[in-house]
Design a protein around this motif. Sequence first.
Motif, PDB file in Angstrom:
ATOM      1  N   UNK A 517       0.864  -1.185   0.000  1.00 43.80           N
ATOM      2  CA  UNK A 517       0.000   0.000   0.000  1.00 43.80           C
ATOM      3  C   UNK A 517       0.901   1.236   0.000  1.00 43.80           C
ATOM      4  N   UNK A 518       0.581   2.229  -0.835  1.00 43.78           N
ATOM      5  CA  UNK A 518       1.327   3.482  -0.890  1.00 43.78           C
ATOM      6  C   UNK A 518       0.362   4.642  -0.734  1.00 43.78           C
ATOM      7  N   UNK A 519       0.656   5.526   0.214  1.00 39.63           N
ATOM      8  CA  UNK A 519      -0.209   6.669   0.492  1.00 39.63           C
ATOM      9  C   UNK A 519       0.640   7.944   0.528  1.00 39.63           C
ATOM     10  N   UNK A 520       0.147   8.998  -0.117  1.00 36.93           N
ATOM     11  CA  UNK A 520       0.762  10.318  -0.047  1.00 36.93           C
ATOM     12  C   UNK A 520      -0.106  11.239   0.807  1.00 36.93           C
ATOM     13  N   UNK A 521       0.532  12.086   1.607  1.00 40.34           N
ATOM     14  CA  UNK A 521      -0.167  13.054   2.441  1.00 40.34           C
ATOM     15  C   UNK A 521       0.470  14.425   2.242  1.00 40.34           C
ATOM     16  N   UNK A 522      -0.334  15.463   2.391  1.00 36.53           N
ATOM     17  CA  UNK A 522       0.161  16.829   2.219  1.00 36.53           C
ATOM     18  C   UNK A 522      -0.259  17.682   3.409  1.00 36.53           C
ATOM     19  N   UNK A 523       0.663  18.529   3.895  1.00 41.59           N
ATOM     20  CA  UNK A 523       0.370  19.458   4.980  1.00 41.59           C
ATOM     21  C   UNK A 523       0.966  20.820   4.660  1.00 41.59           C
ATOM     22  N   UNK A 524       0.237  21.854   5.028  1.00 45.95           N
ATOM     23  CA  UNK A 524       0.728  23.222   4.852  1.00 45.95           C
ATOM     24  C   UNK A 524       0.312  24.043   6.058  1.00 45.95           C
ATOM     25  N   UNK A 525       1.216  24.902   6.539  1.00 50.24           N
ATOM     26  CA  UNK A 525       0.909  25.787   7.649  1.00 50.24           C
ATOM     27  C   UNK A 525       1.391  27.197   7.344  1.00 50.24           C
ATOM     28  N   UNK A 526       0.569  28.192   7.720  1.00 50.36           N
ATOM     29  CA  UNK A 526       0.934  29.592   7.445  1.00 50.36           C
ATOM     30  C   UNK A 526       0.618  30.436   8.674  1.00 50.36           C
ATOM     31  N   UNK A 527       1.636  31.171   9.151  1.00 46.52           N
ATOM     32  CA  UNK A 527       1.464  32.075  10.285  1.00 46.52           C
ATOM     33  C   UNK A 527       1.137  33.466   9.751  1.00 46.52           C
ATOM     34  N   UNK A 528      -0.116  33.877   9.955  1.00 42.78           N
ATOM     35  CA  UNK A 528      -0.548  35.188   9.467  1.00 42.78           C
ATOM     36  C   UNK A 528       0.139  36.289  10.266  1.00 42.78           C
ATOM     37  N   UNK A 529       0.143  36.142  11.597  1.00 38.36           N
ATOM     38  CA  UNK A 529       0.851  37.047  12.498  1.00 38.36           C
ATOM     39  C   UNK A 529       1.057  36.300  13.817  1.00 38.36           C
ATOM     40  N   UNK A 530       1.382  37.022  14.885  1.00 42.49           N
ATOM     41  CA  UNK A 530       1.655  36.365  16.159  1.00 42.49           C
ATOM     42  C   UNK A 530       0.414  35.688  16.730  1.00 42.49           C
ATOM     43  N   UNK A 531      -0.757  36.178  16.368  1.00 46.43           N
ATOM     44  CA  UNK A 531      -1.988  35.625  16.931  1.00 46.43           C
ATOM     45  C   UNK A 531      -2.629  34.555  16.037  1.00 46.43           C
ATOM     46  N   UNK A 532      -2.634  34.783  14.745  1.00 44.99           N
ATOM     47  CA  UNK A 532      -3.410  33.935  13.838  1.00 44.99           C
ATOM     48  C   UNK A 532      -2.502  33.023  12.995  1.00 44.99           C
ATOM     49  N   UNK A 533      -2.976  31.794  12.812  1.00 41.83           N
ATOM     50  CA  UNK A 533      -2.312  30.866  11.891  1.00 41.83           C
ATOM     51  C   UNK A 533      -3.365  29.937  11.298  1.00 41.83           C
ATOM     52  N   UNK A 534      -3.059  29.432  10.104  1.00 40.91           N
ATOM     53  CA  UNK A 534      -3.976  28.516   9.424  1.00 40.91           C
ATOM     54  C   UNK A 534      -3.199  27.288   8.982  1.00 40.91           C
ATOM     55  N   UNK A 535      -3.924  26.179   8.833  1.00 39.41           N
ATOM     56  CA  UNK A 535      -3.303  24.946   8.376  1.00 39.41           C
ATOM     57  C   UNK A 535      -4.218  24.222   7.408  1.00 39.41           C
ATOM     58  N   UNK A 536      -3.607  23.578   6.429  1.00 40.14           N
ATOM     59  CA  UNK A 536      -4.354  22.806   5.441  1.00 40.14           C
ATOM     60  C   UNK A 536      -3.696  21.445   5.326  1.00 40.14           C
ATOM     61  N   UNK A 537      -4.499  20.383   5.361  1.00 39.32           N
ATOM     62  CA  UNK A 537      -3.951  19.041   5.224  1.00 39.32           C
ATOM     63  C   UNK A 537      -4.832  18.177   4.345  1.00 39.32           C
ATOM     64  N   UNK A 538      -4.199  17.280   3.602  1.00 40.13           N
ATOM     65  CA  UNK A 538      -4.946  16.291   2.819  1.00 40.13           C
ATOM     66  C   UNK A 538      -4.302  14.930   3.070  1.00 40.13           C
ATOM     67  N   UNK A 539      -5.030  14.064   3.799  1.00 38.04           N
ATOM     68  CA  UNK A 539      -4.581  12.690   3.984  1.00 38.04           C
ATOM     69  C   UNK A 539      -5.029  11.868   2.780  1.00 38.04           C
ATOM     70  N   UNK A 540      -4.169  10.946   2.334  1.00 36.43           N
ATOM     71  CA  UNK A 540      -4.440  10.167   1.120  1.00 36.43           C
ATOM     72  C   UNK A 540      -4.707  11.116  -0.044  1.00 36.43           C
ATOM     73  N   UNK A 541      -3.694  11.893  -0.341  1.00 37.44           N
ATOM     74  CA  UNK A 541      -3.794  12.979  -1.316  1.00 37.44           C
ATOM     75  C   UNK A 541      -4.316  12.518  -2.671  1.00 37.44           C
TER      76      UNK A 541
END
Length: 576
Positions: A517-541
């Motif tokens: 079995x072969x699985x690819x996953x993707x993750x991304x994180x972005x710090x908007x400023x000291x207070x706010x951050x966002x993250x995006x992930x795709x399991x089994x891309x």
Amino acid sequence: MIERVEVIKGATSIYGNGSAGGIINYITRKNDPQAKTVGGLTTLRGTLNPYNNKETEGYRFSQTLYGRHDKFSYTASGAVDYTGLQRDGDGVPLGQTDGLSNSKSYNAFLKLGYDIDPSSSLSFVYNFFNSLQHARYLSQNGKYGQTATIGVPGTDPGENTGTRYNHNAMLTYSKNQLFGNTSLNASVYYNTFRSMNRYVERANSWYGPGQSQINSDKKGFRADLNTPFQFGNVLGGVTYGIDLLNDVTYQDLTDGRVFVPKMDMFNYAPFAQLTLTFVDHLIFKGGARYEDATVKIKDFETLPTGPGTEGSIAVQGGTIPYRGVTFNAGLRYNKYAFFNPFVSFSQGFTINELGRIVRNATDSDLKNIQTDPIVTNNYEAGFASQISIFNLSAAYFISTSKLGVNLTADERGYFFPERAPERIHGVEVALDARLSSTLSVGGTYSYVEGKLKNEDGTRTYLSGARIMPPKATGYVNYAPINALDLQLSWVHTGNRDRFEPSANGAYLGNQGPVNAVDILNFNAGYKVNKQWSVGLGVANLLNEDYYSVYSQFAATDANYVKGEGATLSLNLNYRF
């Protein structure tokens, strides 16, 4: 509330019963000594299957507050998490056998700290967890090796499956310079949980429909002291103490029948672990632990295997003693960064599978049931290297036991523990490279194999319940700017085909062949400023349609369930 996960390979004297192969420590967040009076973290997350999203929507909300005032510190957190319908790569609802579709969990955490004086402190930790499935689908069994078990609309006739409750509480006293440079950590703890298994129309090892629940209550005390010392040029330290544990566990059916009788265990274990550093770079570690456990079981009757009391056995209870001394020793030479070799030997002690052994008793006297503990001997050799931009580590290990416990199935599907000598060996390699200030890559490979020795001297491969296929992982990390981090990761599980089907063409339980079995996953994180951050992930891309490793080696119709298709998650975090 996890700060980090610590993996200790090989048994150690500091921890005992049940840690035959090593320790995994889930370490909760520490109260920040520099924290302001009130701070916090708010997290929102949404999930869904991006290709076939009907009913797959899920969410998570968590709120953490932390702070410090004078000598007091605190961390408090609450979370609710909902998992929507899980679908495979083709969009078909997954079979509900031990699945998490339409389940909701709640978690509450509290950590309080008080600094008595500069050298001593008190800490109280409490954690509550609840996770129940509110299934809207039922399993429609497929045929192992041919068609998948899938989910179809319907209502499960049993009670909601999952963890009714799991309470953990611990009070710890810490003292530096108790005498000389000796430090002390002493803890009392309590754990209680109830976990409901899935309702079944027909069970393999007992008659009739039913639903079982695991009940466990643990309380204990642990004290460890650490004393550093120096003899000439030799620096050293010894950690020593005692563990006390009372564990009462049983499993019953919702109709009142007893599946596993109440097992009341008291275990005490003194231990000592020594560390010595010779000639600056040669490090020796060694230790010993004495385990003394007693399990009390009252008279009970095994569940019938046919109508009425057919197949039920009245078993006379009694007291089962477990005693043994385990040792460990290891050497590491770390003078040169390009080659840090090590060798180690460790012994583990566990009374694993006692419940399964007694519930499948075929003798009326508990004294005649083979309940001896498992003592493992673990040998390992390897090295770690840092060369230019590369970090490399590799290890080879052998694990043996004179009397292991292997779950073996017969042609009826009944599982029973098989006590026999075992030998397991394996290798693992990890390689990382920092190609630039913004780009790093790495990967791992592990291989493990094992056999048991039969009474006639022949050797038989251990089943999939004990031995996983070869596994490889890889990743690419790219951070083009400080605020942005991107990662693509790959997980590969290989082939394992060690068993032949029986005369009727079917595989025994846990002996099915496993395909890669072969699985690819993707993750991304972005710090908007000291207070706010966002993250995006795709399991089994790539939305692979596949059968999980477990569903392949389990070799049963009910468990022949595909893996989950692509899952997209979007996270929003706010710190204050």
